[in-house]
Design a protein around this motif. Structure first.
Motif, PDB file in Angstrom:
ATOM      1  N   ARG A  50       0.702  -1.437  -0.133  1.00 49.84           N
ATOM      2  CA  ARG A  50      -0.339   0.362  -0.443  1.00 49.84           C
ATOM      3  C   ARG A  50       0.781   0.895  -0.145  1.00 49.84           C
ATOM      4  O   ARG A  50       0.733   2.258  -0.776  1.00 49.84           O
ATOM      5  CB  ARG A  50      -0.783   0.025   1.595  1.00 49.84           C
ATOM      6  CG  ARG A  50      -1.931   1.377   1.391  1.00 49.84           C
ATOM      7  CD  ARG A  50      -2.422   1.195   2.706  1.00 49.84           C
ATOM      8  NE  ARG A  50      -3.210  -0.264   3.004  1.00 49.84           N
ATOM      9  CZ  ARG A  50      -4.130  -0.278   3.333  1.00 49.84           C
ATOM     10  NH1 ARG A  50      -5.683   0.784   1.508  1.00 49.84           N
ATOM     11  NH2 ARG A  50      -5.142  -1.158   3.168  1.00 49.84           N
ATOM     12  N   GLN A  51       1.947   1.655   0.746  1.00 48.55           N
ATOM     13  CA  GLN A  51       2.757   2.476   0.573  1.00 48.55           C
ATOM     14  C   GLN A  51       3.626   2.640  -0.824  1.00 48.55           C
ATOM     15  O   GLN A  51       3.180   3.594  -0.594  1.00 48.55           O
ATOM     16  CB  GLN A  51       3.858   1.698   1.560  1.00 48.55           C
ATOM     17  CG  GLN A  51       5.231   3.121   2.430  1.00 48.55           C
ATOM     18  CD  GLN A  51       6.245   2.734   2.421  1.00 48.55           C
ATOM     19  OE1 GLN A  51       5.955   1.741   3.233  1.00 48.55           O
ATOM     20  NE2 GLN A  51       6.828   3.710   3.370  1.00 48.55           N
ATOM     21  N   VAL A  52       3.646   1.710  -1.719  1.00 48.63           N
ATOM     22  CA  VAL A  52       3.883   1.911  -3.043  1.00 48.63           C
ATOM     23  C   VAL A  52       3.165   3.031  -3.256  1.00 48.63           C
ATOM     24  O   VAL A  52       2.696   4.097  -4.408  1.00 48.63           O
ATOM     25  CB  VAL A  52       4.646   0.347  -3.554  1.00 48.63           C
ATOM     26  CG1 VAL A  52       4.154   0.590  -5.366  1.00 48.63           C
ATOM     27  CG2 VAL A  52       5.836   0.133  -3.188  1.00 48.63           C
ATOM     28  N   PHE A  53       1.484   2.358  -3.623  1.00 48.46           N
ATOM     29  CA  PHE A  53       0.790   3.243  -4.259  1.00 48.46           C
ATOM     30  C   PHE A  53       0.413   4.398  -3.707  1.00 48.46           C
ATOM     31  O   PHE A  53       0.295   4.717  -4.492  1.00 48.46           O
ATOM     32  CB  PHE A  53      -0.270   2.420  -4.052  1.00 48.46           C
ATOM     33  CG  PHE A  53      -1.824   2.511  -4.868  1.00 48.46           C
ATOM     34  CD1 PHE A  53      -1.763   2.397  -6.110  1.00 48.46           C
ATOM     35  CD2 PHE A  53      -2.866   3.002  -4.224  1.00 48.46           C
ATOM     36  CE1 PHE A  53      -3.009   2.479  -6.898  1.00 48.46           C
ATOM     37  CE2 PHE A  53      -3.679   3.511  -4.437  1.00 48.46           C
ATOM     38  CZ  PHE A  53      -3.611   3.235  -6.488  1.00 48.46           C
ATOM     39  N   GLN A  54       0.661   4.389  -2.658  1.00 49.50           N
ATOM     40  CA  GLN A  54       0.005   5.872  -1.842  1.00 49.50           C
ATOM     41  C   GLN A  54       1.435   6.774  -2.328  1.00 49.50           C
ATOM     42  O   GLN A  54       1.746   8.152  -2.700  1.00 49.50           O
ATOM     43  CB  GLN A  54       0.187   5.758  -0.299  1.00 49.50           C
ATOM     44  CG  GLN A  54      -0.646   5.618   0.068  1.00 49.50           C
ATOM     45  CD  GLN A  54      -0.636   5.013   1.390  1.00 49.50           C
ATOM     46  OE1 GLN A  54       0.095   5.063   2.292  1.00 49.50           O
ATOM     47  NE2 GLN A  54      -2.169   4.729   1.622  1.00 49.50           N
ATOM     48  N   LEU A  55       2.955   5.848  -2.364  1.00 48.60           N
ATOM     49  CA  LEU A  55       4.213   6.878  -2.876  1.00 48.60           C
ATOM     50  C   LEU A  55       4.237   6.927  -4.425  1.00 48.60           C
ATOM     51  O   LEU A  55       4.169   8.233  -4.713  1.00 48.60           O
ATOM     52  CB  LEU A  55       5.157   6.097  -2.745  1.00 48.60           C
ATOM     53  CG  LEU A  55       6.922   6.536  -2.750  1.00 48.60           C
ATOM     54  CD1 LEU A  55       7.034   7.387  -1.935  1.00 48.60           C
ATOM     55  CD2 LEU A  55       7.280   5.589  -2.313  1.00 48.60           C
ATOM     56  N   THR A  56       3.494   6.257  -5.328  1.00 46.35           N
ATOM     57  CA  THR A  56       3.103   6.866  -6.641  1.00 46.35           C
ATOM     58  C   THR A  56       1.941   7.824  -6.688  1.00 46.35           C
ATOM     59  O   THR A  56       1.350   7.505  -8.008  1.00 46.35           O
ATOM     60  CB  THR A  56       3.054   5.206  -7.682  1.00 46.35           C
ATOM     61  OG1 THR A  56       1.919   4.876  -7.229  1.00 46.35           O
ATOM     62  CG2 THR A  56       4.691   4.833  -7.319  1.00 46.35           C
ATOM     63  N   LYS A  57       1.255   8.287  -5.360  1.00 40.20           N
ATOM     64  CA  LYS A  57      -0.400   8.161  -5.384  1.00 40.20           C
ATOM     65  C   LYS A  57      -0.989   7.949  -6.908  1.00 40.20           C
ATOM     66  O   LYS A  57      -1.646   8.628  -7.534  1.00 40.20           O
ATOM     67  CB  LYS A  57      -0.045  10.276  -6.167  1.00 40.20           C
ATOM     68  CG  LYS A  57       0.898  11.172  -5.607  1.00 40.20           C
ATOM     69  CD  LYS A  57       0.972  12.566  -6.454  1.00 40.20           C
ATOM     70  CE  LYS A  57       1.901  13.102  -4.974  1.00 40.20           C
ATOM     71  NZ  LYS A  57       1.698  14.492  -5.900  1.00 40.20           N
ATOM     72  N   GLY A  58      -0.608   6.105  -6.669  1.00 40.24           N
ATOM     73  CA  GLY A  58      -1.895   5.995  -7.019  1.00 40.24           C
ATOM     74  C   GLY A  58      -1.213   5.625  -8.476  1.00 40.24           C
ATOM     75  O   GLY A  58       0.068   5.424  -9.062  1.00 40.24           O
ATOM     76  N   PHE A  59      -2.379   5.759  -9.598  1.00 39.43           N
ATOM     77  CA  PHE A  59      -2.135   6.077 -11.199  1.00 39.43           C
ATOM     78  C   PHE A  59      -2.457   7.118 -11.661  1.00 39.43           C
ATOM     79  O   PHE A  59      -2.655   7.514 -13.102  1.00 39.43           O
ATOM     80  CB  PHE A  59      -2.999   4.581 -11.806  1.00 39.43           C
ATOM     81  CG  PHE A  59      -3.111   3.935 -10.857  1.00 39.43           C
ATOM     82  CD1 PHE A  59      -2.167   2.749 -11.387  1.00 39.43           C
ATOM     83  CD2 PHE A  59      -4.143   2.696 -10.644  1.00 39.43           C
ATOM     84  CE1 PHE A  59      -2.670   1.354 -10.474  1.00 39.43           C
ATOM     85  CE2 PHE A  59      -4.429   1.698  -9.918  1.00 39.43           C
ATOM     86  CZ  PHE A  59      -3.659   1.133 -10.684  1.00 39.43           C
ATOM     87  N   ALA A  60      -1.968   8.428 -10.605  1.00 39.80           N
ATOM     88  CA  ALA A  60      -2.316   9.963 -10.996  1.00 39.80           C
ATOM     89  C   ALA A  60      -1.412   9.984 -12.351  1.00 39.80           C
ATOM     90  O   ALA A  60      -2.144  11.028 -13.002  1.00 39.80           O
ATOM     91  CB  ALA A  60      -1.874  10.414  -9.305  1.00 39.80           C
TER      92      ALA A  60
END
Length: 373
Positions: A211-221
């Motif tokens: 989940r931290q990676v997803f938040q770090l990349t701002k998802g698919f923003a």
């Protein structure tokens, strides 16, 4: 008379040397790496996410196999029903009554301009209860009931992103062999490059990240409006922000998918996948493009020599060395990935694939419109 080779033959030889470098530096060391056991530290619970649209029959086959995964720490199974018009909702809703760890996320509409799958995955990830997220597609099945164990071991390397391999089922016919060869060669590239420290993509049919990676990349923003890239472009963003990547390529960690049944289906699928490549980092495009380019140049130069006044003996020698070497390397990779093709077919599939790749590239350049299912 001094020995003399035409410039075209020197170019052909240079192409072969570059291909042999890729084989010796990336492919063979990866093929010879020892297998890993499935058992290990399994103390962290996991969220498995499956995004599906009108995939009822595939879900009937997939979900029982996911529910049978042997994982002591426990897991939740999140099905994201993305605007389905079949009975997906009813089927998954029934499962939730018997299995408390099965959860359903229903998407009724997608905001204008956003990728439907990325939007659906984003909502699914937001509902996930666990830090570790594992993804597969509705038209896949895990190769074994140890799939979850194997993939989770990648996080203990340690890593923030875990890359797995997804093969296609073997069927009769040349198209099936070509699809499997393309999948195998793509897998050999992204897995061996990542193993060497140059990760650039993963496949959503078998991918894990935190989940931290997803938040770090701002998802698919950064690519939410692009239809493709919910897997490889996220890996690109994660690596750019310092995420650690692990490779889990053992057969027990594979997923298996049904291949396209027609040339048209496969053409549309590959156009969508290749369209994300323009957003890769320059270094990755150079590394991948060099491998693809020298293969295309090898075949193009050969055709040019055949229609000119060829030096038959050196041309045949270069071809023999290249064919035997690459066939042996591909055979070793096939054994490592448990995705074997008949060795006699490998030179033919290799040639057809690279010309098909050239046609796909020209198609994307001339006609850029893509559609999602």
């Amino acid at each position: 008379m001094p020995f003399h080779l035409s410039p075209a033959l020197w170019l052909l030889l240079a192409c072969v040397l570059v291909q042999l470098f890729y084989a010796a530096y990336y492919f063979l060391p990866f093929a010879r790496r020892p297998s890993e056991a499935a058992d290990g530290p399994d103390t962290e619970p996991v969220s498995i996410l499956v995004c599906a649209r009108n995939e009822l029959e595939n879900l009937r086959r997939l979900l029982p196999l996911l529910l049978q995964q042997d994982y002591p720490a426990g897991f939740e199974l999140i099905i994201i029903d993305d605007r389905s018009t079949d009975d997906t909702y009813l089927y998954v809703q029934q499962l939730t009554q018997y299995y408390p760890h099965v959860r359903l996320v229903t998407i009724t509409s997608t905001p204008d301009g956003l990728s439907p799958k990325k939007y659906a995955l984003t909502l699914g990830i937001k509902t996930a209860r666990h830090e570790r997220l594992l993804f597969t597609d509705a038209d896949c099945i895990p190769a074994t009931n140890q799939w979850l164990r194997y993939m989770q071991r990648g996080f203990h390397k340690p890593a923030d992103v875990v890359l797995g391999y997804s093969a296609y089922a073997a069927e009769s016919g040349f198209l099936n062999k070509l699809i499997r060869f393309e999948t195998f060669l793509t897998g050999a590239q992204y897995l061996s490059f990542a193993w060497r420290g140059y990760p650039y993509m993963g496949v959503g049919r078998n991918l894990g990240y935190t989940r931290q990676v997803f938040q770090l990349t701002k998802g698919f923003a950064s690519h939410i409006r692009s239809l493709s890239g919910d897997d490889d472009l996220l890996v690109q963003d994660a690596v750019a922000r310092g995420a650690r990547v692990a490779v889990v390529a053992d057969a027990g960690a594979h997923t298996l998918s049904e291949p396209a049944q027609t040339w048209g289906q496969w053409w549309r699928q590959k156009r969508r996948h290749l369209s994300a490549g323009s957003r890769y980092r320059w270094s990755d495009r150079l590394r991948i493009g060099t491998f693809i380019g020298v293969n295309l140049l090898f075949y193009g130069t050969t055709i040019g020599l055949l229609f000119s006044r060829p030096d038959w003996v050196p041309l045949a020698a270069v071809w023999l060395v290249r064919t035997l070497a690459m066939t042996a390397v591909y055979h070793q990779l096939g054994r490592r990935l448990e995705d074997r093709l008949p060795p006699a077919w490998l030179p033919v599939l290799d040639a057809v694939y690279f010309f098909y790749y050239l046609a796909l590239g020209m198609s994307l350049f001339l006609y850029r419109t893509l559609r999602w299912k």
